[in-house]
Design a protein around this motif. Structure first.
Motif, mmCIF file in Angstrom:
data_model
loop_
_atom_site.group_PDB
_atom_site.id
_atom_site.type_symbol
_atom_site.label_atom_id
_atom_site.label_comp_id
_atom_site.label_asym_id
_atom_site.label_seq_id
_atom_site.Cartn_x
_atom_site.Cartn_y
_atom_site.Cartn_z
ATOM 1 N N ASN A 47 16.993 -14.069 21.646
ATOM 2 C CA ASN A 47 16.972 -13.709 20.225
ATOM 3 C C ASN A 47 15.587 -13.966 19.629
ATOM 4 N N ILE A 48 14.573 -13.376 20.283
ATOM 5 C CA ILE A 48 13.192 -13.552 19.838
ATOM 6 C C ILE A 48 12.526 -12.185 19.666
ATOM 7 N N SER A 49 11.404 -12.196 18.973
ATOM 8 C CA SER A 49 10.659 -10.959 18.720
ATOM 9 C C SER A 49 9.723 -10.662 19.892
ATOM 10 N N PRO A 50 9.213 -9.423 19.957
ATOM 11 C CA PRO A 50 8.229 -9.097 20.998
ATOM 12 C C PRO A 50 6.999 -10.009 20.937
ATOM 13 N N GLY A 51 6.569 -10.373 19.726
ATOM 14 C CA GLY A 51 5.412 -11.258 19.579
ATOM 15 C C GLY A 51 5.661 -12.647 20.141
ATOM 16 N N THR A 52 6.858 -13.165 19.906
ATOM 17 C CA THR A 52 7.210 -14.483 20.429
ATOM 18 C C THR A 52 7.250 -14.448 21.956
ATOM 19 N N LEU A 53 7.795 -13.384 22.504
ATOM 20 C CA LEU A 53 7.830 -13.255 23.960
ATOM 21 C C LEU A 53 6.408 -13.185 24.511
ATOM 22 N N GLN A 54 5.542 -12.469 23.820
ATOM 23 C CA GLN A 54 4.149 -12.385 24.245
ATOM 24 C C GLN A 54 3.497 -13.772 24.212
ATOM 25 N N ASN A 55 3.771 -14.550 23.183
ATOM 26 C CA ASN A 55 3.229 -15.909 23.102
ATOM 27 C C ASN A 55 3.734 -16.780 24.250
ATOM 28 N N LEU A 56 4.998 -16.625 24.619
ATOM 29 C CA LEU A 56 5.546 -17.388 25.743
ATOM 30 C C LEU A 56 4.828 -17.027 27.044
ATOM 31 N N ARG A 57 4.457 -15.751 27.165
ATOM 32 C CA ARG A 57 3.708 -15.317 28.351
ATOM 33 C C ARG A 57 2.293 -15.878 28.328
ATOM 34 N N ILE A 58 1.627 -15.757 27.181
ATOM 35 C CA ILE A 58 0.226 -16.156 27.063
ATOM 36 C C ILE A 58 0.037 -17.658 27.307
ATOM 37 N N ASN A 59 0.918 -18.464 26.713
ATOM 38 C CA ASN A 59 0.730 -19.911 26.863
ATOM 39 C C ASN A 59 1.341 -20.468 28.156
ATOM 40 N N GLY A 60 1.889 -19.588 28.989
ATOM 41 C CA GLY A 60 2.381 -20.008 30.295
ATOM 42 C C GLY A 60 3.768 -20.627 30.293
ATOM 43 N N THR A 61 4.442 -20.573 29.159
ATOM 44 C CA THR A 61 5.789 -21.129 29.079
ATOM 45 C C THR A 61 6.773 -20.329 29.931
ATOM 46 N N LEU A 62 6.571 -19.030 29.964
ATOM 47 C CA LEU A 62 7.472 -18.148 30.706
ATOM 48 C C LEU A 62 6.661 -17.279 31.661
ATOM 49 N N ARG A 63 6.891 -17.483 32.947
ATOM 50 C CA ARG A 63 6.189 -16.687 33.953
ATOM 51 C C ARG A 63 6.780 -15.284 34.006
ATOM 52 N N PHE A 64 5.959 -14.334 34.432
ATOM 53 C CA PHE A 64 6.407 -12.947 34.519
ATOM 54 C C PHE A 64 5.677 -12.249 35.654
ATOM 55 N N THR A 65 6.216 -11.120 36.038
ATOM 56 C CA THR A 65 5.600 -10.259 37.038
ATOM 57 C C THR A 65 5.532 -8.865 36.445
#
Length: 88
Positions: A47-65
């Motif tokens: 239940n988060i916005s695209p910007g929040t998800l981007q922040n999670l990616r940028i700060n390394g909280t959430l890894r992605f491929t």
């Protein structure tokens, strides 16, 4: 050219085997959890916005491929983050 005749008994045996295999598949858990989730699925789950998800990616909280322009996230990583067990 070899010709093989199929008898009514052969069809009956095939039907029995097919029904048995279908029953095994249907008796498995109905909803297997997905291993990889797309961004939209993660946003909906958290239940988060695209910007929040981007922040999670940028700060390394959430890894992605990233594959072909689509970002995928491991479901296990998301559940781990939700449990607050990301210190490992």
């Amino acid at each position: 050219m070899n010709v093989e005749l199929i008898t009514l008994e052969d069809l009956q045996q095939f039907k029995t085997e097919l029904i048995h295999e279908l029953m095994q598949v249907l008796n498995q858990p109905t909803q297997q959890a997905k291993q990889w989730l797309k961004s939209a699925e993660v946003r909906k789950l958290l239940n988060i916005s695209p910007g929040t998800l981007q922040n999670l990616r940028i700060n390394g909280t959430l890894r992605f491929t990233k594959i072909g322009g689509i970002m995928f996230y491991k479901a296990a990583d998301i559940y781990k983050m939700l449990e607050g067990d990301d210190a490992g």
